[in-house]
Design a protein around this motif. Structure first.
Motif, PDB file in Angstrom:
ATOM      1  N   LEU A  80      23.174 -52.833 -22.977  1.00 36.10           N
ATOM      2  CA  LEU A  80      24.356 -52.820 -23.850  1.00 36.10           C
ATOM      3  C   LEU A  80      25.653 -52.833 -23.036  1.00 36.10           C
ATOM      4  O   LEU A  80      26.379 -53.831 -23.029  1.00 36.10           O
ATOM      5  CB  LEU A  80      24.310 -51.597 -24.765  1.00 36.10           C
ATOM      6  CG  LEU A  80      25.407 -51.487 -25.829  1.00 36.10           C
ATOM      7  CD1 LEU A  80      25.385 -52.684 -26.773  1.00 36.10           C
ATOM      8  CD2 LEU A  80      25.251 -50.188 -26.623  1.00 36.10           C
ATOM      9  N   ASP A  81      25.945 -51.748 -22.327  1.00 37.82           N
ATOM     10  CA  ASP A  81      27.187 -51.657 -21.552  1.00 37.82           C
ATOM     11  C   ASP A  81      27.150 -52.628 -20.379  1.00 37.82           C
ATOM     12  O   ASP A  81      26.244 -52.572 -19.550  1.00 37.82           O
ATOM     13  CB  ASP A  81      27.371 -50.233 -21.018  1.00 37.82           C
ATOM     14  CG  ASP A  81      27.449 -49.202 -22.130  1.00 37.82           C
ATOM     15  OD1 ASP A  81      28.541 -49.012 -22.668  1.00 37.82           O
ATOM     16  OD2 ASP A  81      26.406 -48.605 -22.460  1.00 37.82           O
ATOM     17  N   SER A  84      28.444 -48.998 -15.852  1.00 37.12           N
ATOM     18  CA  SER A  84      27.048 -49.068 -16.280  1.00 37.12           C
ATOM     19  C   SER A  84      26.234 -47.855 -15.844  1.00 37.12           C
ATOM     20  O   SER A  84      25.097 -47.686 -16.283  1.00 37.12           O
ATOM     21  CB  SER A  84      26.390 -50.350 -15.751  1.00 37.12           C
ATOM     22  OG  SER A  84      26.779 -51.458 -16.536  1.00 37.12           O
ATOM     23  N   TYR A  85      26.807 -47.010 -15.001  1.00 38.21           N
ATOM     24  CA  TYR A  85      26.120 -45.790 -14.581  1.00 38.21           C
ATOM     25  C   TYR A  85      26.580 -44.587 -15.399  1.00 38.21           C
ATOM     26  O   TYR A  85      26.237 -43.446 -15.097  1.00 38.21           O
ATOM     27  CB  TYR A  85      26.342 -45.545 -13.083  1.00 38.21           C
ATOM     28  CG  TYR A  85      25.770 -46.655 -12.233  1.00 38.21           C
ATOM     29  CD1 TYR A  85      24.443 -46.631 -11.831  1.00 38.21           C
ATOM     30  CD2 TYR A  85      26.546 -47.749 -11.872  1.00 38.21           C
ATOM     31  CE1 TYR A  85      23.904 -47.660 -11.067  1.00 38.21           C
ATOM     32  CE2 TYR A  85      26.027 -48.782 -11.111  1.00 38.21           C
ATOM     33  CZ  TYR A  85      24.704 -48.737 -10.709  1.00 38.21           C
ATOM     34  OH  TYR A  85      24.183 -49.771  -9.962  1.00 38.21           O
ATOM     35  N   THR A 110      19.043 -49.748 -24.156  1.00 34.97           N
ATOM     36  CA  THR A 110      20.148 -49.172 -23.410  1.00 34.97           C
ATOM     37  C   THR A 110      19.858 -47.726 -23.041  1.00 34.97           C
ATOM     38  O   THR A 110      19.136 -47.034 -23.769  1.00 34.97           O
ATOM     39  CB  THR A 110      21.449 -49.243 -24.238  1.00 34.97           C
ATOM     40  OG1 THR A 110      22.503 -48.564 -23.547  1.00 34.97           O
ATOM     41  CG2 THR A 110      21.276 -48.604 -25.620  1.00 34.97           C
ATOM     42  N   ASN A 111      20.422 -47.267 -21.939  1.00 32.37           N
ATOM     43  CA  ASN A 111      20.333 -45.853 -21.606  1.00 32.37           C
ATOM     44  C   ASN A 111      21.431 -45.034 -22.277  1.00 32.37           C
ATOM     45  O   ASN A 111      21.500 -43.814 -22.097  1.00 32.37           O
ATOM     46  CB  ASN A 111      20.390 -45.643 -20.082  1.00 32.37           C
ATOM     47  CG  ASN A 111      19.003 -45.655 -19.458  1.00 32.37           C
ATOM     48  OD1 ASN A 111      18.009 -45.928 -20.122  1.00 32.37           O
ATOM     49  ND2 ASN A 111      18.928 -45.364 -18.175  1.00 32.37           N
ATOM     50  N   LYS A 112      22.292 -45.680 -23.057  1.00 32.69           N
ATOM     51  CA  LYS A 112      23.318 -44.962 -23.805  1.00 32.69           C
ATOM     52  C   LYS A 112      22.633 -44.030 -24.801  1.00 32.69           C
ATOM     53  O   LYS A 112      21.657 -44.412 -25.441  1.00 32.69           O
ATOM     54  CB  LYS A 112      24.191 -45.982 -24.548  1.00 32.69           C
ATOM     55  CG  LYS A 112      25.587 -45.536 -24.903  1.00 32.69           C
ATOM     56  CD  LYS A 112      26.337 -46.666 -25.602  1.00 32.69           C
ATOM     57  CE  LYS A 112      27.823 -46.448 -25.602  1.00 32.69           C
ATOM     58  NZ  LYS A 112      28.435 -46.710 -24.280  1.00 32.69           N
ATOM     59  N   PRO A 113      23.131 -42.801 -24.954  1.00 38.51           N
ATOM     60  CA  PRO A 113      22.512 -41.901 -25.934  1.00 38.51           C
ATOM     61  C   PRO A 113      22.526 -42.500 -27.343  1.00 38.51           C
ATOM     62  O   PRO A 113      23.437 -43.260 -27.700  1.00 38.51           O
ATOM     63  CB  PRO A 113      23.398 -40.649 -25.870  1.00 38.51           C
ATOM     64  CG  PRO A 113      24.026 -40.697 -24.518  1.00 38.51           C
ATOM     65  CD  PRO A 113      24.233 -42.147 -24.219  1.00 38.51           C
ATOM     66  N   CYS A 134      17.239 -46.508 -27.286  1.00 37.77           N
ATOM     67  CA  CYS A 134      18.323 -45.858 -26.537  1.00 37.77           C
ATOM     68  C   CYS A 134      17.767 -44.961 -25.429  1.00 37.77           C
ATOM     69  O   CYS A 134      16.555 -44.785 -25.300  1.00 37.77           O
ATOM     70  CB  CYS A 134      19.195 -45.051 -27.493  1.00 37.77           C
ATOM     71  SG  CYS A 134      19.925 -46.058 -28.801  1.00 37.77           S
ATOM     72  N   GLY A 135      18.671 -44.391 -24.666  1.00 33.91           N
ATOM     73  CA  GLY A 135      18.266 -43.590 -23.528  1.00 33.91           C
ATOM     74  C   GLY A 135      17.476 -42.349 -23.898  1.00 33.91           C
ATOM     75  O   GLY A 135      16.716 -41.825 -23.069  1.00 33.91           O
ATOM     76  N   ASP A 136      17.665 -41.870 -25.118  1.00 31.27           N
ATOM     77  CA  ASP A 136      16.946 -40.673 -25.549  1.00 31.27           C
ATOM     78  C   ASP A 136      15.954 -40.943 -26.681  1.00 31.27           C
ATOM     79  O   ASP A 136      15.474 -40.023 -27.327  1.00 31.27           O
ATOM     80  CB  ASP A 136      17.934 -39.577 -25.961  1.00 31.27           C
ATOM     81  CG  ASP A 136      18.982 -40.074 -26.958  1.00 31.27           C
ATOM     82  OD1 ASP A 136      18.896 -41.243 -27.400  1.00 31.27           O
ATOM     83  OD2 ASP A 136      19.897 -39.299 -27.287  1.00 31.27           O
TER      84      ASP A 136
END
Length: 228
Positions: free
Chosen positions: A12-13, A49-50, A112-115, A137-139
């Motif tokens: 995503l990001d 992105s981190y 994505t790793n975004k919450p 997502c990340g979670d």
């Protein structure tokens, strides 16, 4: 891996959305709270992105030992949540690419790793992204990238073998995850790639200069299949 691409998953990001203005603004607010100056443009590009950790570590140099990493992250998330789409935009060419995938009946999704709560807040600003047939997502799971499990989970939702999926991302751990999942990993070179990064060494299937490049690749694949 010469199998054809039958589905596409996106980070995503830095891949679908340029979220750097809003994420950098949140990081700069946290830095200001501790008398640190704002991030430079290069620091923003190389670290968005981190996420919170990448941006704050870049801003602080090294996070002072008397500060709590969890507290800093919570401060960042609070600022970001309040202003999640002030300056965020969809990258040029993404709408054209997504329309092509839909017209060709190629399933696509977001990993994505975004919450999850932030992803859910952000995506409605971009209705075209809500058409994703999988959003992981990340979670969503206990494990996140670079572990391959979220990508494998997303391919299962799409109903396509992981070996026939492409994953498009802009940082090395995206390619690590793609390779571990036995997917076709491609670098989105329009994303947040800093001068110190060397995407040619990321063991990707290829580097995409623009989103439209993927359209060309898929067209060539279709032509090749049609000639067999």
């Amino acid at each position: 891996m010469n199998l054809p691409i039958r589905a596409v998953l996106f980070d995503l990001d830095g891949t679908l959305l340029d979220t750097a203005p809003d994420m950098a603004d949140a990081a700069n607010k946290v830095l200001a709270n501790y008398d640190h100056g704002p991030l430079t443009e290069e620091q923003i590009r190389a670290n968005t992105s981190y996420g919170a950790k990448g941006l704050l570590t870049a801003g602080f140099g090294t996070v002072p030992s008397h500060l709590d990493d969890h507290q800093l992250r919570e401060e960042f998330l609070g600022y970001y949540q309040q202003n999640i789409c002030k300056g965020t935009s969809i990258y040029c060419g993404i709408n054209k690419l997504l329309a092509y995938l839909e017209n060709q009946h190629i399933p696509w999704g977001i990993m994505t790793n975004k919450p999850g709560f932030l992803t859910e807040l952000l995506l409605p600003f971009f209705p075209e992204l809500l058409k994703a047939q999988a959003i992981v997502c990340g979670d969503t799971l206990a494990l996140a990238k670079p572990h391959p499990e979220p990508l494998l989970h997303a391919s299962e939702i799409l109903g396509v073998s992981h070996t026939s999926c492409a994953y498009i991302g802009d940082i090395e751990k995206d390619m690590v995850a793609a390779n571990a999942a036995k997917m076709h990993g491609y670098v989105a070179s329009w994303g947040y790639i800093g001068e110190e990064h060397t995407p040619s060494a990321w063991q990707a299937k290829g580097i995409l200069p623009t989103p439209e490049t993927l359209i060309d690749m898929l067209e060539q694949q279709n032509c090749h299949q049609g000639s067999e």
